[in-house]
Each structure stands twice: as C-alpha cells, then as structure tokens.
Motif scaffolding. Structure first.
Motif, short mmCIF file in Angstrom:
data_model
loop_
_atom_site.label_atom_id
_atom_site.label_comp_id
_atom_site.label_asym_id
_atom_site.label_seq_id
_atom_site.Cartn_x
_atom_site.Cartn_y
_atom_site.Cartn_z
N TYR A 15 74.22 109.14 55.23
CA TYR A 15 74.06 107.81 55.82
C TYR A 15 75.35 107.02 55.61
O TYR A 15 75.93 107.05 54.52
N ASP A 16 75.75 106.33 56.65
CA ASP A 16 77.00 105.59 56.66
C ASP A 16 77.18 104.76 55.39
O ASP A 16 76.41 103.84 55.14
N TYR A 76 70.35 112.87 52.05
CA TYR A 76 69.09 113.62 52.12
C TYR A 76 69.36 115.08 52.51
O TYR A 76 70.07 115.35 53.47
N ASP A 94 66.96 103.16 55.67
CA ASP A 94 67.91 102.30 56.38
C ASP A 94 67.23 101.79 57.66
O ASP A 94 66.77 102.58 58.47
N LEU A 114 76.32 104.99 52.45
CA LEU A 114 75.27 104.91 51.42
C LEU A 114 75.43 106.05 50.42
O LEU A 114 75.78 107.17 50.80
N ARG A 158 70.72 110.37 65.56
CA ARG A 158 71.23 110.21 64.19
C ARG A 158 72.63 109.63 64.21
O ARG A 158 72.93 108.67 63.49
N SER A 170 72.85 106.00 64.96
CA SER A 170 72.34 105.06 63.95
C SER A 170 73.07 105.24 62.62
O SER A 170 72.59 104.80 61.57
N GLY A 171 74.22 105.88 62.65
CA GLY A 171 75.05 105.94 61.45
C GLY A 171 74.69 107.05 60.48
O GLY A 171 74.98 106.96 59.29
N VAL A 172 74.00 108.09 60.97
CA VAL A 172 73.66 109.22 60.10
C VAL A 172 74.45 110.44 60.57
O VAL A 172 74.34 110.84 61.73
N PHE A 175 71.92 115.10 55.46
CA PHE A 175 71.99 113.89 56.26
C PHE A 175 72.72 112.83 55.44
O PHE A 175 72.26 112.42 54.37
N ARG A 217 68.44 100.48 60.30
CA ARG A 217 69.14 100.89 61.53
C ARG A 217 68.62 102.23 62.04
O ARG A 217 68.37 102.43 63.22
N PHE A 218 68.46 103.16 61.09
CA PHE A 218 67.99 104.48 61.49
C PHE A 218 66.51 104.45 61.86
O PHE A 218 66.08 105.08 62.82
#
Ligand SMILES: CC(C)(COP(=O)(O)OP(=O)(O)OC[C@H]1O[C@@H](n2cnc3c(N)ncnc32)[C@H](O)[C@@H]1OP(=O)(O)O)[C@@H](O)C(=O)NCCC(=O)NCCS
Length: 338
Positions: free
Chosen positions: A260-261, A267, A36, A263, A231, A234-236, A258, A38-39
């Motif tokens: 992700y927004d 992970y 991503d 997604l 994190r 950045s949406g995690v 982890f 953003r991250f």
C-alpha cells in the motif's frame, strides 16, 4: 432499523460505513491489518469481474449503528453468499447484529443463495474462543466453524542478514538448477499473463479449505487485468516473484505481496507451487526473493501480514522459518439453510 444500500459513488455514506467498521475492528480485532479507505472505495466502485458486492449502512432513528456487506460470486459458488456484519461497539446486545443478519439472509435468498459464509477473529488460545462476540453471535445463529486460520505478522527487521542468506541459500541449492526466478510489479509481463491467471485461478482447489464447501472461481486474463488495475489505481502495488521451470518454461511457483502506497503494513497474497513442482523449496525461494524486491521497492515497508489455514503445514513451516509470529485466529463460518 433502517438498512440502506450504499451507492459506490456516495462517498459520505461509504465513509460512515467504513469508519463504523474500523471502530468495530479496532475494538474486537486489534490484530488486524489497517485498512485504507481509498482502496475500500475503489474496489467497491470498480467491482470485481464475476462477483458482486453490496455495502449497506444500518441506522436506528437516523443514527448509524451497523455496517454490513453481501458478496455474491456469479461464476462459481452460485448457491453461496458471503456476509460481513459489524455493529458499533456502543450499540451491542440490542439485537442490531441479528436484524442485519436477517436482512442479509433475505437478500441472499432473493439471489438464490442458501449457504452463508462469515468470519470473525478470536484469541489464539482455543479456550478463549467464546470471549469473542463474533464467535458467540455465530454460534447463536447456527453457523459451524469450517476452517481455522492463523493470522501472523513478520517484522521485516526481525530477520537478520545471516538468517536471510542462510534461508535463501538453502532454497537456491535445491531449486536454482532447474528453475529461474522472475519478479515484477503490477501487471505480469505479456508472456506470463495467461499462466499467472491460470495459476491464481487454482487457489481454492489447492489451499486447504477444511469443511468449507467452496469452489474456485476461474479468472480470465481480462479479469486479472481488471483486478490489478483497480489495485494500481487505488495505490496498491502487487509485487510478484515467480519461478519458471527451465526445461519446459512452465510457471511452477508464485508469490504475491500487496504493498500500500507509503504504508508500513504489507499484505501477503497468494503463495502457490503447482503440484508437479512441489518438494524443491520453491515456496521458500520465491518468498525470499519477493522480500528482497519489497526491500528494494518499498523501503517504508515494516511488516507483512499473512493468514493461513491452521492445517496448512507446508506454508506454516516456511512462514515459521522466516520468522512470522502468530497474533490471533480467524474463524471461517459456514451455515447451510437448505
Ligand atoms: C458479532 C456482532 C455483529 C454482534 O452484534 P450485536 O448487535 O451485539 O448482536 P445481537 O444483539 O443481535 O446478539 C445476538 C446474540 O448473539 C450472542 N452474542 C452477541 N454478542 C455476544 C457477546 N459479546 N457475548 C456473548 N454472546 C453474544 C448472544 O446470544 C446474543 O443474544 P442476547 O443478547 O439475547 O444474549 C458484533 O459484536 C460485532 O460487530 N463484532 C465484530 C464483527 C464480527 O465479529 N461480526 C460477526 C461475524 S460472524
């Protein structure tokens, strides 16, 4: 070739490097978790306490041909540097990768680093290693394989309700008498902060590292807060389940996903049981509980990616029981130049 440092706030150049890296990854490593931007940008802008990352773009007559990064730790591994080299698939076998590597060696040496680390993906079949450009490239440049890691995927819907119950009950029978579970998202609750920072700092001492000569970097509570904040911004969302020993209150086990927004790809971060508390099925227990948390808090999550050393028998057994399936290998390389 011109190699330029990318300012973390230079979104345009950073995007060029990111897109080039994505093209190389899709071309060479189809079994990779989608990344991503953003991250990628937020973690570069905010950095990581005690570490330094430098991103560069390589151009040939103005045309972007490669993306490269140099990672330096400042609290541990003081003689080591961590390298990434990606060459655009249309620009291969022209010596760009070699020129980029030479540049990173030179930057690393200026920072007093003489041992270099890099990684690449290969097919699971050991006989097909040589088909991976990264493997041939690393061999050509005198890197040794330090560790073989298996990359695995777990499709959340593949685990039947019956099997999930069976695994959970198996772990509960062994662990629930002496331990209790706690789950949280983002920053740990105040009473767990210190223990979580201390436990995650033991990662490099506890996970099998093969021949890699790496030391643990000890993170303070403030370091962990900084990393978690990056994190979250950045949406995690880091999702944790821990097990605490009822009698002593000690933190005995931890697992971390982890998310992700919006997604579907999640992970798997660290899973760890402290040496004193091993053998009670705590690893399986915390992972099953974190899966329930994931289902509750991120119903869009479809699969979990994990990478564990081939020799990490305990972790691999837990993953196999849950239904994680191997997809490819990651080879971790090491090269000592002094
Ligand atoms: C690995 C990578 C960086 C190589 O980039 P490149 O610009 O093609 O590399 P070079 O032209 O400098 O190659 C140098 C030598 O490496 C070896 N090599 C590179 N790619 C190879 C391939 N596909 N097959 C066999 N040998 C290869 C060769 O010995 C080559 O010398 P030669 O072309 O004179 O035979 C590129 O394939 C890539 O981005 N791969 C994905 C990311 C990755 O794996 N990075 C490396 C991590 S160690």
């Amino acid at each position: 070739m011109e190699i330029t440092y990318i300012d973390p706030d230079d979104t345009t150049t950073l995007r060029l490097a990111f897109d080039l890296m994505q093209r190389a990854i899709q071309h060479d490593w189809p079994h990779s978790m989608p990344m991503d931007f953003r991250f990628y940008q937020a973690s570069y802008q905010r950095g990581k306490p005690g570490s330094e990352h430098r991103y560069y773009l390589a151009r040939e007559q103005g045309r972007p041909v490669g993306a490269l990064t140099l990672g330096l730790n400042h609290k541990a591994n003081l003689k080591s540097a961590f390298l990434d080299v990606f060459v655009d698939p249309d620009e291969r076998r022209k010596g760009h990768g070699t020129a980029m590597l030479e540049f990173l060696y030179s930057e690393g040496r200026k920072a007093g680093r003489h041992t270099f680390y890099a990684d690449t993906h290969t097919e699971l079949d050991p006989d097909r290693k040589a088909e991976a450009p990264g493997f041939s490239f690393a061999q050509k440049h005198g890197f040794d394989i330090g560790l073989e890691v298996v990359n695995r995927i777990f499709e959340v819907t593949d685990l039947s309700a019956d099997r999930e119950r069976e695994l959970t009950e198996r772990a509960e029978r062994s662990a629930a008498g002496d331990y209790e579970l706690r789950s949280f998202i983002g920053h740990p609750p105040v009473d767990l902060k210190q223990a979580v920072a201390a436990l995650t700092s033991t990662t490099m001492d506890e996970v099998p590292l093969g021949d890699l000569e790496l030391e643990s970097q000890k993170d303070s509570v403030a370091d962990r807060e900084h990393i978690t904040e990056t994190r979250l911004q950045s949406g995690v969302r880091p999702m944790y389940t821990v097990a605490c020993h009822r009698e002593t209150g000690e933190l005995a086990a931890l697992t971390l996903l982890f998310v992700y927004d919006r997604l579907p790809d999640v992970y798997q971060g660290l899973t760890i049981v402290t040496p004193r508390h091993r053998g009670h099925k705590l690893g399986l227990w915390v992972k099953m509980a974190n899966l329930r948390l994931l289902r509750r808090e991120a119903e869009y999550a479809q699969r979990i990616w994990t990478d564990n050393a081939d020799v990490n028998a305990q972790m691999n057994a837990i993953n196999a029981a849950m239904g994680f399936k191997p997809v490819d290998m990651v080879l971790e390389f090491q090269k000592k130049t002094e």
